[in-house]
Design an enzyme around this catalytic site. Structure first.
Site, PDB file in Angstrom:
ATOM      1  N   GLN A 117     127.325 127.265  71.554  1.00  0.00           N
ATOM      2  CA  GLN A 117     126.778 126.569  72.729  1.00  0.00           C
ATOM      3  C   GLN A 117     127.417 127.092  74.018  1.00  0.00           C
ATOM      4  O   GLN A 117     128.642 127.126  74.141  1.00  0.00           O
ATOM      5  CB  GLN A 117     126.999 125.052  72.580  1.00  0.00           C
ATOM      6  CG  GLN A 117     126.393 124.233  73.704  1.00  0.00           C
ATOM      7  CD  GLN A 117     124.871 124.336  73.792  1.00  0.00           C
ATOM      8  OE1 GLN A 117     124.169 124.328  72.790  1.00  0.00           O
ATOM      9  NE2 GLN A 117     124.352 124.457  75.001  1.00  0.00           N
ATOM     10  N   ASP A 144     119.998 132.871  67.988  1.00  0.00           N
ATOM     11  CA  ASP A 144     119.829 132.404  69.364  1.00  0.00           C
ATOM     12  C   ASP A 144     119.668 133.583  70.335  1.00  0.00           C
ATOM     13  O   ASP A 144     119.519 133.390  71.537  1.00  0.00           O
ATOM     14  CB  ASP A 144     121.055 131.566  69.756  1.00  0.00           C
ATOM     15  CG  ASP A 144     120.766 130.602  70.898  1.00  0.00           C
ATOM     16  OD1 ASP A 144     119.600 130.223  71.078  1.00  0.00           O
ATOM     17  OD2 ASP A 144     121.712 130.240  71.621  1.00  0.00           O
ATOM     18  N   LYS A 192     119.939 119.746  68.639  1.00  0.00           N
ATOM     19  CA  LYS A 192     119.611 120.887  67.770  1.00  0.00           C
ATOM     20  C   LYS A 192     119.927 120.543  66.312  1.00  0.00           C
ATOM     21  O   LYS A 192     119.151 120.857  65.413  1.00  0.00           O
ATOM     22  CB  LYS A 192     120.379 122.139  68.224  1.00  0.00           C
ATOM     23  CG  LYS A 192     119.851 122.695  69.547  1.00  0.00           C
ATOM     24  CD  LYS A 192     120.804 123.693  70.185  1.00  0.00           C
ATOM     25  CE  LYS A 192     120.347 124.045  71.605  1.00  0.00           C
ATOM     26  NZ  LYS A 192     121.326 124.848  72.348  1.00  0.00           N
TER      27      LYS A 192
END
Ligand code: NAP
Length: 280
Positions: free
Chosen positions: A98, A121, A54
């Protein structure tokens, strides 16, 4: 199966990223350096790889990637503090924590700490709720990627029967909501669903989000169905039996090269959207 029927995620992602480069240039000329902060807690090798991918993807389109790596024994309070600091930092436009975090951490509380305007996200309950109600700014990236692939290939959900296999907060549930918002009739299946095959056999659109290699059998796929496989398992294998499903499907995403690259492109897109909002 003819070439045209393969949903080429890499090509979709490249088109998104090409447009982003121009938008990033314009932002920089206006004095805004679009920036994504990624938080990795612990040393899980797969998570490290995802975060690195990413970060690299950000840098390729000119987005600044700020990597925060916290130790395995980080407490919930320490993680919440790190997120709060990023919320208050005007130079950061998007925050990605994450998943998964080590077990001693309250992951839900950590996600909820992310400011909604930086939740690129789509992990907060507010972001999910807004997505479900049809005015979400940043849906989770994999569901957003699935909808983007359909849009690019002019595949309409309206009036179709979509069967989603999986109901996770970042994938199955939000993609079910997005398909419903596009006027599909949606069936969401999960581990307690009985006779899964009979549901899949009725689907005009199949979204596989299970996390089990080749779990969805090719012979379950209805002739002419659209198959979107979000699964990514060891050995680069999806959740759908690809070769057999491709014989029946009108369109299908390969693994790799389908949903995965578009997911990352959507994360970058959301980050640039968030940076552009600071101009107004
Ligand atoms: P997850 O949180 O483990 O959820 C899996 C879902 O599958 C759950 O809802 C579970 O049902 C359901 N399930 C498990 N066994 C089943 C069975 N026998 N029959 C029917 N449903 C069953 O996984 P996730 O995070 O949503 O990820 C799913 C897959 O997508 C994984 O392969 C992951 O690697 C991949 N993924 C890809 C991307 C990408 O960028 N392409 C991003 C995220 C995830 P219950 O709710 O009842 O337990």
């Amino acid at each position: 199966m003819n070439e045209k029927a393969i949903l080429d995620g890499k090509a979709v992602a490249n088109r998104i990223k090409d447009k982003l480069k121009t938008r990033v240039e314009i932002l920089k000329e206006s004095g805004v350096m679009p920036s994504l902060a990624t938080i990795l807690v612990g040393d899980d090798p797969s998570s490290e790889t995802y975060v690195r991918m990413k970060g690299n993807a950000c840098e390729r389109v000119g987005i600044i990637s700020t990597k925060i790596h916290l130790p395995e024994d980080t407490t919930t309070e320490q993680l919440v503090q790190a997120i709060t600091d990023l919320n208050e930092d005007d130079s950061i436009h998007g925050i990605l924590l994450q998943h998964p975090v080590p077990p001693q951490i309250d992951e839900r509380l950590a996600f909820e700490t992310i400011a909604i305007e930086k939740d690129v996200d789509g992990v907060t309950s507010a972001g999910y709720g807004q997505t479900a109600l049809g005015f979400g700014t940043y849906p989770s990236c994999t569901p957003a990627a699935i909808m983007k692939i359909m849009e690019d290939y002019n595949i309409k959900a309206e009036g179709k029967h979509a069967v989603v296999i999986g109901r996770s907060p970042i994938l199955g549930k939000p993609v079910s909501a997005l398909l419903l918002n596009e006027n599909a009739t949606v069936t969401t299946c999960h581990s307690r669903t009985t006779n899964l095959a009979s549901h899949v056999r009725q689907a005009d659109i199949v979204v596989a989000a299970v996390g089990r290699p080749e779990f969805i059998k090719g012979e379950w796929i209805k002739e002419g169905a659209v198959v979107l496989d979000a699964g990514y398992n060891k050995g680069n294998v999806g959740d759908v039996e690809y070769e057999e499903a491709a014989e029946k499907a009108s369109y299908i995403t390969p693994v790799p090269g389908g949903v995965g690259p578009v997911t990352i492109a959507m994360l970058l897109n959301h980050t640039v959207d968030a940076a552009e909002k600071t101009l107004n």
